[in-house]
Design a protein around this motif. Sequence first.
Motif, PDB file in Angstrom:
ATOM      1  N   PHE A 197       0.827  -1.207   0.000  1.00  0.00           N
ATOM      2  CA  PHE A 197       0.000   0.000   0.000  1.00  0.00           C
ATOM      3  C   PHE A 197       0.862   1.257   0.000  1.00  0.00           C
ATOM      4  O   PHE A 197       0.523   2.242  -0.649  1.00  0.00           O
ATOM      5  CB  PHE A 197      -0.963  -0.018   1.189  1.00  0.00           C
ATOM      6  CG  PHE A 197      -2.043  -1.051   1.037  1.00  0.00           C
ATOM      7  CD1 PHE A 197      -2.973  -0.947   0.018  1.00  0.00           C
ATOM      8  CD2 PHE A 197      -2.105  -2.162   1.879  1.00  0.00           C
ATOM      9  CE1 PHE A 197      -3.958  -1.907  -0.155  1.00  0.00           C
ATOM     10  CE2 PHE A 197      -3.086  -3.119   1.720  1.00  0.00           C
ATOM     11  CZ  PHE A 197      -4.020  -3.002   0.703  1.00  0.00           C
ATOM     12  N   GLY A 198       1.975   1.207   0.742  1.00  0.00           N
ATOM     13  CA  GLY A 198       2.869   2.360   0.746  1.00  0.00           C
ATOM     14  C   GLY A 198       3.455   2.610  -0.632  1.00  0.00           C
ATOM     15  O   GLY A 198       3.429   3.726  -1.141  1.00  0.00           O
ATOM     16  N   GLY A 199       3.951   1.551  -1.262  1.00  0.00           N
ATOM     17  CA  GLY A 199       4.574   1.689  -2.581  1.00  0.00           C
ATOM     18  C   GLY A 199       3.584   2.140  -3.627  1.00  0.00           C
ATOM     19  O   GLY A 199       3.846   3.056  -4.410  1.00  0.00           O
ATOM     20  N   LEU A 200       2.414   1.497  -3.637  1.00  0.00           N
ATOM     21  CA  LEU A 200       1.389   1.891  -4.604  1.00  0.00           C
ATOM     22  C   LEU A 200       0.919   3.316  -4.326  1.00  0.00           C
ATOM     23  O   LEU A 200       0.692   4.102  -5.250  1.00  0.00           O
ATOM     24  CB  LEU A 200       0.209   0.912  -4.553  1.00  0.00           C
ATOM     25  CG  LEU A 200      -0.897   1.140  -5.587  1.00  0.00           C
ATOM     26  CD1 LEU A 200      -0.348   1.038  -7.003  1.00  0.00           C
ATOM     27  CD2 LEU A 200      -2.032   0.137  -5.394  1.00  0.00           C
ATOM     28  N   GLY A 201       0.813   3.662  -3.032  1.00  0.00           N
ATOM     29  CA  GLY A 201       0.400   5.018  -2.665  1.00  0.00           C
ATOM     30  C   GLY A 201       1.387   6.058  -3.171  1.00  0.00           C
ATOM     31  O   GLY A 201       0.986   7.097  -3.707  1.00  0.00           O
ATOM     32  N   GLY A 229      -3.238   4.802 -15.565  1.00  0.00           N
ATOM     33  CA  GLY A 229      -2.067   4.095 -16.071  1.00  0.00           C
ATOM     34  C   GLY A 229      -1.291   3.392 -14.971  1.00  0.00           C
ATOM     35  O   GLY A 229      -0.829   2.266 -15.141  1.00  0.00           O
ATOM     36  N   THR A 230      -1.152   4.058 -13.826  1.00  0.00           N
ATOM     37  CA  THR A 230      -0.422   3.457 -12.708  1.00  0.00           C
ATOM     38  C   THR A 230      -1.141   2.206 -12.216  1.00  0.00           C
ATOM     39  O   THR A 230      -0.517   1.161 -11.990  1.00  0.00           O
ATOM     40  CB  THR A 230      -0.282   4.479 -11.560  1.00  0.00           C
ATOM     41  OG1 THR A 230       0.365   5.654 -12.069  1.00  0.00           O
ATOM     42  CG2 THR A 230       0.550   3.916 -10.426  1.00  0.00           C
ATOM     43  N   ALA A 263       3.711   9.052   3.153  1.00  0.00           N
ATOM     44  CA  ALA A 263       3.857  10.500   3.065  1.00  0.00           C
ATOM     45  C   ALA A 263       5.324  10.895   3.124  1.00  0.00           C
ATOM     46  O   ALA A 263       5.778  11.747   2.368  1.00  0.00           O
ATOM     47  CB  ALA A 263       3.087  11.166   4.197  1.00  0.00           C
ATOM     48  N   VAL A 264       6.054  10.218   4.005  1.00  0.00           N
ATOM     49  CA  VAL A 264       7.472  10.534   4.141  1.00  0.00           C
ATOM     50  C   VAL A 264       8.206  10.176   2.849  1.00  0.00           C
ATOM     51  O   VAL A 264       9.024  10.919   2.344  1.00  0.00           O
ATOM     52  CB  VAL A 264       8.077   9.767   5.330  1.00  0.00           C
ATOM     53  CG1 VAL A 264       9.586   9.928   5.319  1.00  0.00           C
ATOM     54  CG2 VAL A 264       7.494  10.273   6.629  1.00  0.00           C
ATOM     55  N   PHE A 265       7.826   9.031   2.299  1.00  0.00           N
ATOM     56  CA  PHE A 265       8.461   8.572   1.065  1.00  0.00           C
ATOM     57  C   PHE A 265       8.202   9.591  -0.051  1.00  0.00           C
ATOM     58  O   PHE A 265       9.097   9.981  -0.788  1.00  0.00           O
ATOM     59  CB  PHE A 265       7.883   7.210   0.684  1.00  0.00           C
ATOM     60  CG  PHE A 265       8.680   6.482  -0.355  1.00  0.00           C
ATOM     61  CD1 PHE A 265       9.701   7.112  -1.058  1.00  0.00           C
ATOM     62  CD2 PHE A 265       8.416   5.151  -0.626  1.00  0.00           C
ATOM     63  CE1 PHE A 265      10.425   6.429  -2.000  1.00  0.00           C
ATOM     64  CE2 PHE A 265       9.139   4.467  -1.565  1.00  0.00           C
ATOM     65  CZ  PHE A 265      10.132   5.115  -2.264  1.00  0.00           C
ATOM     66  N   GLN A 266       6.957  10.026  -0.091  1.00  0.00           N
ATOM     67  CA  GLN A 266       6.602  10.958  -1.152  1.00  0.00           C
ATOM     68  C   GLN A 266       7.384  12.259  -1.008  1.00  0.00           C
ATOM     69  O   GLN A 266       7.911  12.786  -1.980  1.00  0.00           O
ATOM     70  CB  GLN A 266       5.108  11.239  -1.099  1.00  0.00           C
ATOM     71  CG  GLN A 266       4.616  12.005  -2.330  1.00  0.00           C
ATOM     72  CD  GLN A 266       3.397  12.807  -2.020  1.00  0.00           C
ATOM     73  OE1 GLN A 266       2.682  12.506  -1.079  1.00  0.00           O
ATOM     74  NE2 GLN A 266       3.157  13.838  -2.792  1.00  0.00           N
ATOM     75  N   VAL A 310       4.080  -3.381  -7.435  1.00  0.00           N
ATOM     76  CA  VAL A 310       4.453  -2.081  -6.868  1.00  0.00           C
ATOM     77  C   VAL A 310       5.567  -1.435  -7.687  1.00  0.00           C
ATOM     78  O   VAL A 310       5.525  -0.249  -8.018  1.00  0.00           O
ATOM     79  CB  VAL A 310       4.890  -2.232  -5.393  1.00  0.00           C
ATOM     80  CG1 VAL A 310       5.491  -0.946  -4.870  1.00  0.00           C
ATOM     81  CG2 VAL A 310       3.702  -2.642  -4.532  1.00  0.00           C
ATOM     82  N   CYS A 311       6.564  -2.239  -8.046  1.00  0.00           N
ATOM     83  CA  CYS A 311       7.689  -1.736  -8.845  1.00  0.00           C
ATOM     84  C   CYS A 311       7.199  -1.183 -10.179  1.00  0.00           C
ATOM     85  O   CYS A 311       7.604  -0.108 -10.609  1.00  0.00           O
ATOM     86  CB  CYS A 311       8.651  -2.883  -9.132  1.00  0.00           C
ATOM     87  SG  CYS A 311      10.249  -2.647  -8.446  1.00  0.00           S
TER      88      CYS A 311
END
Lengths: 118, 274
Positions: free
Chosen positions: A15-19, A88-89, B8-11, B93-94
């Motif tokens: 979820f973090g990566g997709l987010g 697209g994502t 959020a931090v990653f972004q 995800v990748c």
Amino acid sequence: MSQNAVQIRNRLVIFGGLGVALAIALFVSPFASSDPDGLDRVAGDLKFDEKEAAEKPAEKLPFYAVFDEYALRGAPEPIATPLAGLVGTLATFGLAWGVGKLVVRGKSHSEDGSQTEG
Amino acid sequence: MLSQHSPAVFQEEFQMTFATSCFSVLPFGMNGIGGIGGVSIGWRPIVALHIPDGFLNLPVIGVTWVISIALIALALQRVQAEYQDRTVPLMGVCAAFIFAAQMINFPIPGGTSGHLLGGTLAGALLGPWAGSLVMAAVFIVQGVLFQDGGITVMGANIFNMGLIGTFGGYYLFTAIRRSLGRNKLQSMVVASAVGAWVSVMAAAFVCAIQLATSGTVPLGVALSAMLGWHVLIGIGEALITVATLTFIWRSRPDLFFHPPRRSAVSVAQPYSVR
């Protein structure tokens, strides 16, 4: 760590990566540079850009009725590209996941190592 | 700064790095702030190194399709034989991240732009086989849904950016990291920077060869023009790849295809209480 904790941590990655990917597509795409990219620039400088096919085969596909390059048709200008990026994502996520699922299907879960052979 | 795992931090991290990479390659101010902050209405991101229909001739199209299909078939086979099902969500995800990141063209001096290709990133996390499948998925969605990269030349685009970029990036990354020390963050950073930059140059090199072989443009000018711009685009690729992999190294090092061994990691960043 317990199995449960591992599962939670792995969901966080998904979820973090997709987010993050969706956030980039939605909120960063309006700030992308509109300058010609590497190949476009070279094609313009070296005058072979007119060789580009006038009618792209991709424009014969039904998706062309929905997307004009990275813009959702019919959407207001400022959000047309973010919305195209969102679709697209998700489509790319689904395609890669689906291919992986089909290929790796039916294998037992193992905790250590990502490979079964060298 | 990187101790939390929230998206959020990653972004924030990504945007910050992205902005830094833009500004750092903008000393000449040719695009100025307008290229970054100016939300010009009416532009369309069209993406670097994606060959459109019409640039390549039939023999080059045929050969690159055959090589791409053969390597994808081999990749499917290898993934089936070697990968566990825990790899599957990471593939999704990748792919999503690389698709989104490819939409973000960063300006480089001289009125040109570039964007992440992501082959080295995919290879470092998924290995070359699953990594190249992920890259192929990205190009298929771009070509079919968004008319970005020609349909007839999709084999060439998958070959250049997906296969050359991923395999080249992965093997260079792995070799440099092994020689400098597999468990050290610094060696990962050096390896991913070099791997990313070289993989972009290699993809641009092969692209120039294909253009010249197709009779579209003479080899000499094609090579110097393509490599000249991609020297800079490769730096953007290296910055984004290093930032993303460093974040993952610090938060979830086990996601690497060859994870650092635990003892070395726990010194850098203890992430589990045991």
